[in-house]
Design an enzyme around this catalytic site. Structure first.
Site, mmCIF file in Angstrom:
data_model
loop_
_atom_site.group_PDB
_atom_site.id
_atom_site.type_symbol
_atom_site.label_atom_id
_atom_site.label_comp_id
_atom_site.label_asym_id
_atom_site.label_seq_id
_atom_site.Cartn_x
_atom_site.Cartn_y
_atom_site.Cartn_z
ATOM 1 N N HIS A 176 18.093 -5.817 0.632
ATOM 2 C CA HIS A 176 18.637 -6.972 1.330
ATOM 3 C C HIS A 176 19.771 -6.486 2.207
ATOM 4 C CE1 HIS A 176 17.005 -10.183 -1.659
ATOM 5 N NE2 HIS A 176 16.208 -10.005 -0.633
ATOM 6 N N HIS A 192 -1.169 5.498 -4.131
ATOM 7 C CA HIS A 192 -0.560 6.442 -3.182
ATOM 8 C C HIS A 192 0.864 5.955 -2.862
ATOM 9 C CE1 HIS A 192 -1.263 9.553 0.050
ATOM 10 N NE2 HIS A 192 -0.058 9.074 0.331
ATOM 11 N N CYS A 200 -4.321 8.445 2.248
ATOM 12 C CA CYS A 200 -4.267 9.909 2.287
ATOM 13 C C CYS A 200 -4.506 10.417 3.721
ATOM 14 C CB CYS A 200 -5.311 10.508 1.341
ATOM 15 S SG CYS A 200 -4.736 10.637 -0.375
ATOM 16 N N HIS A 256 17.277 -4.677 -4.825
ATOM 17 C CA HIS A 256 16.912 -5.341 -6.087
ATOM 18 C C HIS A 256 15.675 -4.667 -6.665
ATOM 19 C CE1 HIS A 256 19.427 -8.955 -5.490
ATOM 20 N NE2 HIS A 256 19.059 -8.927 -4.227
ATOM 21 N N HIS A 282 3.833 4.476 -1.359
ATOM 22 C CA HIS A 282 4.014 3.797 -0.076
ATOM 23 C C HIS A 282 4.843 2.537 -0.263
ATOM 24 C CE1 HIS A 282 0.784 1.374 -1.845
ATOM 25 N NE2 HIS A 282 1.097 0.414 -0.975
ATOM 26 N N TYR A 342 8.447 -23.128 -19.066
ATOM 27 C CA TYR A 342 9.788 -23.613 -18.766
ATOM 28 C C TYR A 342 10.336 -22.951 -17.492
ATOM 29 C CZ TYR A 342 14.559 -25.214 -19.683
ATOM 30 O OH TYR A 342 15.774 -25.831 -19.591
ATOM 31 N N HIS A 367 -1.087 12.143 -2.860
ATOM 32 C CA HIS A 367 -1.598 10.917 -3.472
ATOM 33 C C HIS A 367 -1.034 10.703 -4.875
ATOM 34 C CE1 HIS A 367 -4.592 7.754 -4.050
ATOM 35 N NE2 HIS A 367 -4.840 8.256 -5.249
ATOM 36 N N ASN A 370 0.269 -2.551 9.612
ATOM 37 C CA ASN A 370 -0.640 -3.040 8.569
ATOM 38 C C ASN A 370 -1.910 -3.609 9.205
ATOM 39 O OD1 ASN A 370 -1.791 -4.597 6.362
ATOM 40 N ND2 ASN A 370 0.210 -4.406 5.368
ATOM 41 N N ASP A 371 -3.040 -3.122 8.734
ATOM 42 C CA ASP A 371 -4.313 -3.580 9.295
ATOM 43 C C ASP A 371 -4.622 -5.035 8.919
ATOM 44 O OD1 ASP A 371 -4.942 -0.994 10.453
ATOM 45 O OD2 ASP A 371 -5.301 -0.315 8.398
ATOM 46 N N CYS A 396 -0.053 -4.091 -6.619
ATOM 47 C CA CYS A 396 -0.128 -2.984 -5.675
ATOM 48 C C CYS A 396 -1.567 -2.506 -5.611
ATOM 49 C CB CYS A 396 0.790 -1.862 -6.116
ATOM 50 S SG CYS A 396 0.659 -0.400 -5.087
ATOM 51 N N SER A 397 -2.092 -2.393 -4.389
ATOM 52 C CA SER A 397 -3.522 -2.136 -4.223
ATOM 53 C C SER A 397 -3.862 -0.656 -4.269
ATOM 54 C CB SER A 397 -3.997 -2.732 -2.898
ATOM 55 O OG SER A 397 -3.297 -2.123 -1.823
ATOM 56 N N ARG A 401 13.914 -12.146 -33.474
ATOM 57 C CA ARG A 401 12.651 -12.631 -34.059
ATOM 58 C C ARG A 401 11.693 -11.449 -34.202
ATOM 59 N NH1 ARG A 401 9.131 -14.800 -29.002
ATOM 60 N NH2 ARG A 401 10.214 -13.317 -27.740
ATOM 61 N N CYS A 449 -8.993 7.319 -0.786
ATOM 62 C CA CYS A 449 -7.732 6.591 -0.577
ATOM 63 C C CYS A 449 -7.516 6.313 0.908
ATOM 64 C CB CYS A 449 -6.566 7.404 -1.128
ATOM 65 S SG CYS A 449 -4.961 6.759 -0.624
ATOM 66 N N GLN A 472 6.059 -1.301 2.091
ATOM 67 C CA GLN A 472 5.721 -2.153 3.234
ATOM 68 C C GLN A 472 6.993 -2.596 3.940
ATOM 69 O OE1 GLN A 472 2.676 -5.134 2.902
ATOM 70 N NE2 GLN A 472 2.180 -4.517 0.814
ATOM 71 N N ASN A 474 5.922 -2.403 -3.729
ATOM 72 C CA ASN A 474 5.232 -2.928 -4.916
ATOM 73 C C ASN A 474 4.663 -1.739 -5.630
ATOM 74 O OD1 ASN A 474 5.474 -5.690 -4.536
ATOM 75 N ND2 ASN A 474 3.706 -5.745 -3.177
HETATM 76 P P1 H2U Z 1 0.123 -2.890 -1.394
HETATM 77 O O1 H2U Z 1 -0.333 -1.705 -2.144
HETATM 78 O O2 H2U Z 1 1.546 -3.302 -1.722
HETATM 79 O O3 H2U Z 1 -0.885 -4.011 -1.495
HETATM 80 O O4 H2U Z 1 0.170 -2.460 0.143
HETATM 81 C C1 H2U Z 1 -0.924 -1.941 0.797
HETATM 82 C C2 H2U Z 1 -1.024 -2.564 2.176
HETATM 83 O O5 H2U Z 1 -1.937 -1.781 2.929
HETATM 84 C C3 H2U Z 1 -1.571 -3.984 2.149
HETATM 85 O O6 H2U Z 1 -0.613 -4.851 2.706
HETATM 86 C C4 H2U Z 1 -2.651 -2.607 3.802
HETATM 87 C C5 H2U Z 1 -2.819 -3.918 3.023
HETATM 88 O O7 H2U Z 1 -2.867 -5.002 3.922
HETATM 89 N N1 H2U Z 1 -3.893 -1.951 4.174
HETATM 90 C C6 H2U Z 1 -4.072 -1.509 5.477
HETATM 91 O O8 H2U Z 1 -3.205 -1.738 6.316
HETATM 92 N N2 H2U Z 1 -5.206 -0.818 5.825
HETATM 93 C C7 H2U Z 1 -6.222 -0.550 4.941
HETATM 94 O O9 H2U Z 1 -7.176 0.102 5.330
HETATM 95 C C8 H2U Z 1 -6.151 -1.055 3.568
HETATM 96 C C9 H2U Z 1 -4.888 -1.747 3.151
HETATM 97 ZN ZN ZN Z 2 19.677 -9.474 -2.466
#
Ligand code: H2U
Ligand code: ZN
Length: 345
Positions: free
Chosen positions: A281, A164, A53, A296, A166, A314, A113, A75-76, A160-161, A29, A50, A168, A153
């Site tokens: 996995h 830099h 960093c 994956h 990284h 769908y 970074h 993770n905070d 992704c936030s 198409r 950041c 998880q 991510n």
């Molecule tokens: P993403 O970029 O995939 O969102 O992962 C960043 C992670 O970093 C996110 O899970 C953590 C967020 O909770 N984070 C900290 O642990 N400390 C911070 O100061 C900011 C973000």
């Molecule tokens: Zn799998």
């Protein structure tokens, strides 16, 4: 005559037992959307704002050390917490809940970074693999941990936030949904065949060649027959082993190399930093002979740097659907250069 290249059909995912609708005739198409290029993303090697960093402050007042290779921290804003009381709720089999505990970590791949997996050097990527293995071994040895998910991510499009480099790690006290499905399917296959599902699948794909993207001595990257995302990729180990704790030194080097090559081919596809979610996995040790280590890649982009596939309509109510076939996607990824576009003249 039924032709996979011409006629709408459903393809079966033997890892999950689910089906995907493929509509190859729709790639004919006309496309009237834009094919735009994004401005090049220029980032400094160090960003004072950041939170990943070296030397910078994170949430809760934590200061990152002046790290020079990889850096791991809890993770905070962990989604899973260690000190979670056990317990369950079950009202008439309809209101069911079970307590879940665990650990969430963040792994910085490099102090730089402005790097991505595609742009890291091989020793740097190998250091990332070694860090994953170390974390994987520590977490999966714990009695309160049943499963360790390592995932990346990449890109704002994937939520992704922070750019830099990284990933998880979420380690949980029970098996998550996707892993439960793959566990059952792989067990069923192993029981019947005496070989892993992915060993048999990989042998078939290697003999066909049409869905292979790239390969090295220990790993093969391919677009699975049942791919759901346009440029979905599955990375499978040639040797059947269940978890990254069993990798030899050579396999670790090969994993680093193939992950970098997949990321490079992705970036070269639309000449942008290609967004994706990727993850492993796996099951640790020798107690899960039916498990076959794999990664994956689920990237959202479809046609250009900005045109993405949506899982809507769908797909949310019935079955996921794709237009471009897995074979056509593999052919495009295979034809791309192995050198990153930023490094070409
Ligand atoms: P993403 O970029 O995939 O969102 O992962 C960043 C992670 O970093 C996110 O899970 C953590 C967020 O909770 N984070 C900290 O642990 N400390 C911070 O100061 C900011 C973000
Ligand atoms: Zn799998």
């Amino acid at each position: 005559m039924f032709d996979l290249k011409e006629h709408p059909h459903k393809r079966h995912n033997p890892l999950t037992g689910e089906w995907v609708l493929v509509s190859p005739h729709r790639t004919k198409r006309p496309w009237q959307g834009q094919v735009e290029k994004l401005p090049p993303d220029e980032r400094p090697a160090y960003d004072p704002k950041c939170y990943l960093c070296p030397g910078n402050e994170r949430a809760g007042g934590h200061i990152n050390p002046p790290y020079s290779s990889t850096f791991v921290f809890t993770n905070d804003f962990s989604a899973l917490l260690e000190a979670t009381p056990g317990g369950a709720v079950d009202e008439a089999g309809l209101l069911r809940a079970v307590s879940e505990s665990g650990v969430c970590k963040v792994v910085c791949f490099s102090p730089a970074h402005n790097l991505t997996v595609a742009e890291m050097d091989l020793p740097g990527m190998r250091a990332v693999v070694d860090t994953w293995v170390e974390e994987y071994c520590q977490l999966s040895a714990r009695r309160d941990i049943a499963y360790v998910e390592i995932f990346e991510n990449r890109g704002e499009m994937m939520g992704c936030s922070n750019p830099h480099p990284h990933c998880q790690i979420w380690a949980s006290s029970s098996l998550p949904n996707e892993v439960l499905k793959e566990d059952a399917s792989q067990w069923g296959w192993f029981e019947r065949a005496g070989r892993t599902l992915l060993a048999d699948y990989l042998a078939l794909e290697l003999s066909r060649g049409e869905r292979i993207v790239c390969a090295n001595d220990s790993f093969v990257a391919l677009v699975p027959f049942w791919a759901l995302w346009p440029y979905e990729v599955l990375v499978v180990s040639r040797r059947p082993f269940s978890g990254m704790d069993s990798m030899t030194g050579e396999e670790r080097d090969c994993l680093a190399a193939i992950l970098r090559e997949v990321a490079t081919r992705y970036d070269n596809l639309f000449e942008v930093s290609f967004p994706y979610t990727m993850g492993f996995h796996q099951m640790p040790g020798g107690a899960h002979p039916h498990w076959h280590f794999h990664a994956h890649y689920y990237p959202p982009l479809l046609r250009s740097a900005t045109v993405r596939k949506f899982m809507v309509g769908y797909e949310m109510l019935a079955t996921p659907q794709r237009d471009i076939t897995a074979e056509a996607a593999a052919e495009r990824l295979r034809a791309l250069p192995r050198t990153h576009y930023k490094l070409r003249g």
